[in-house]
Design a protein around this motif. Structure first.
Motif, short mmCIF file in Angstrom:
data_model
loop_
_atom_site.label_atom_id
_atom_site.label_comp_id
_atom_site.label_asym_id
_atom_site.label_seq_id
_atom_site.Cartn_x
_atom_site.Cartn_y
_atom_site.Cartn_z
N ALA A 205 0.83 -1.21 0.00
CA ALA A 205 0.00 0.00 0.00
C ALA A 205 0.86 1.26 0.00
O ALA A 205 0.51 2.27 -0.63
CB ALA A 205 -0.94 -0.01 1.20
N GLU A 206 1.99 1.20 0.68
CA GLU A 206 2.87 2.37 0.77
C GLU A 206 3.46 2.76 -0.59
O GLU A 206 3.90 3.88 -0.79
CB GLU A 206 3.98 2.11 1.78
N ALA A 208 1.78 2.74 -3.41
CA ALA A 208 0.71 3.22 -4.29
C ALA A 208 0.77 4.73 -4.47
O ALA A 208 1.28 5.47 -3.62
CB ALA A 208 -0.65 2.83 -3.72
N ASP A 209 0.22 5.20 -5.58
CA ASP A 209 0.08 6.64 -5.80
C ASP A 209 -1.04 7.21 -4.94
O ASP A 209 -0.96 8.33 -4.45
CB ASP A 209 -0.21 6.92 -7.28
N VAL A 210 -2.10 6.41 -4.80
CA VAL A 210 -3.25 6.82 -3.98
C VAL A 210 -3.65 5.64 -3.11
O VAL A 210 -3.82 4.52 -3.60
CB VAL A 210 -4.45 7.25 -4.86
N ARG A 211 -3.80 5.90 -1.81
CA ARG A 211 -4.19 4.84 -0.87
C ARG A 211 -5.59 5.12 -0.34
O ARG A 211 -5.87 6.21 0.18
CB ARG A 211 -3.19 4.77 0.29
N LEU A 212 -6.44 4.12 -0.48
CA LEU A 212 -7.82 4.21 0.00
C LEU A 212 -8.06 3.12 1.04
O LEU A 212 -7.46 2.05 0.98
CB LEU A 212 -8.80 4.03 -1.17
N VAL A 213 -8.93 3.41 1.97
CA VAL A 213 -9.25 2.45 3.04
C VAL A 213 -10.75 2.23 3.08
O VAL A 213 -11.52 3.19 3.04
CB VAL A 213 -8.77 2.97 4.42
N MET A 214 -11.16 0.95 3.13
CA MET A 214 -12.57 0.65 3.33
C MET A 214 -12.79 0.10 4.73
O MET A 214 -12.01 -0.73 5.21
CB MET A 214 -13.08 -0.34 2.29
N LYS A 215 -13.82 0.58 5.37
CA LYS A 215 -14.20 0.11 6.69
C LYS A 215 -15.71 0.10 6.77
O LYS A 215 -16.36 1.11 6.53
CB LYS A 215 -13.63 1.02 7.80
N ASP A 216 -16.26 -1.07 7.07
CA ASP A 216 -17.72 -1.24 7.16
C ASP A 216 -18.43 -0.70 5.92
O ASP A 216 -19.48 -0.06 6.01
CB ASP A 216 -18.27 -0.53 8.41
N GLY A 217 -17.82 -0.95 4.75
CA GLY A 217 -18.46 -0.57 3.50
C GLY A 217 -18.25 0.84 3.05
O GLY A 217 -18.66 1.23 1.96
N ARG A 218 -17.58 1.64 3.86
CA ARG A 218 -17.36 3.05 3.52
C ARG A 218 -15.90 3.28 3.14
O ARG A 218 -15.01 2.64 3.68
CB ARG A 218 -17.76 3.97 4.67
N MET A 219 -15.69 4.21 2.21
CA MET A 219 -14.34 4.48 1.67
C MET A 219 -13.82 5.82 2.16
O MET A 219 -14.53 6.83 2.16
CB MET A 219 -14.41 4.50 0.15
N THR A 220 -12.54 5.82 2.58
CA THR A 220 -11.86 7.07 2.91
C THR A 220 -10.50 7.06 2.25
O THR A 220 -9.95 6.00 1.94
CB THR A 220 -11.69 7.24 4.44
N MET A 221 -9.93 8.24 2.03
CA MET A 221 -8.58 8.34 1.46
C MET A 221 -7.59 8.44 2.61
O MET A 221 -7.78 9.22 3.54
CB MET A 221 -8.46 9.56 0.55
N GLU A 222 -6.52 7.63 2.52
CA GLU A 222 -5.50 7.65 3.56
C GLU A 222 -4.58 8.84 3.36
O GLU A 222 -4.10 9.09 2.25
CB GLU A 222 -4.70 6.35 3.50
N GLN A 223 -4.35 9.58 4.40
CA GLN A 223 -3.49 10.78 4.30
C GLN A 223 -2.03 10.42 4.51
O GLN A 223 -1.71 9.49 5.19
CB GLN A 223 -3.94 11.81 5.36
#
Length: 223
Positions: A205-206, A208-223
């Protein structure tokens, strides 16, 4: 330029005991030339979301746009043939075809003559580090790393510019894992593919150009 846009995408399915809300109101945009990685715990919805991007099912609500076209309103079989390739943890090569024939398959589907497809497939296999002596091997005769690199070569041959990779390094040792990640990065950066990878591996993951995280079906962008 291929571009995927998810707009408030939600998806539920029914198991034996309950309705599972696997993806909840996910909105994000993916563009060519980048490697995106989606991480998250098992059951977080990341593989389900990837299958929606692959056109294997349609969202319950919201929409997925590919170059401005609603994926639920176009021929999804043609979309998977012509625009998108999926790479799986279990490789999913055709067991009765050789490495070379596996890579020839999408080329011949596109109407390429067999002789030309054979030459082009050999070039793709060489590019991913599969030497000529392995071109005639069947998948069961190859190592996991060799099978996955063959799967990458087949994705390169598909004619599409979108690669979706679901835990592609999950069955590989560290050395082969690194080789596959390098290949996927090269597809994004050198060939201008749009590459989206689902993984549990934080080291991958480190990169990647863009890292996204899913938790309980929801998506957030990792800072």
């Amino acid at each position: 330029m291929e571009r995927i846009k998810a707009e408030s995408v939600s998806y539920s399915y029914q198991n034996k005991y309950q309705t599972v809300e696997a993806v909840k109101e996910v909105s994000c945009t993916f563009e060519t030339g980048k490697l995106y990685v989606i991480t998250g715990e098992s059951g977080s919805g990341k593989s389900t979301f990837l299958s929606l991007l692959a056109g294997l099912d349609c969202p319950g609500s919201g929409r997925i746009l590919v170059d401005g076209e609603d994926l639920s309103r176009i021929d999804r079989d043609a979309y998977r043939r012509e625009k998108v390739s999926v790479i799986y943890q279990a490789f999913h090569l055709f067991p009765l075809l050789t490495a070379l024939e596996n890579v020839m398959y999408p080329l011949e589907l596109q109407g390429m003559a067999r002789k030309e497809a054979k030459e082009k497939a050999a070039e793709y296999l060489e590019e991913v580090g599969i030497s000529k002596k392995l071109h005639g091997q069947y998948p069961k005769m190859m190592s996991g790393g060799e099978q996955q690199r063959t799967a990458v070569a087949r994705a390169m041959a598909s004619g599409g510019r979108i690669v979706l990779a679901d835990e592609p390094t999950g069955n590989l040792d560290t050395e082969n894992e690194e080789k596959v990640v390098e290949l996927l990065l090269s597809l994004a950066h050198d060939r201008d593919f749009l590459v989206i990878m689902v993984t549990h591996n934080k080291q991958i993951a480190e990169q990647a150009d863009v890292r996204l995280v899913m938790k309980d079906g929801r998506m957030t962008m990792e800072q």
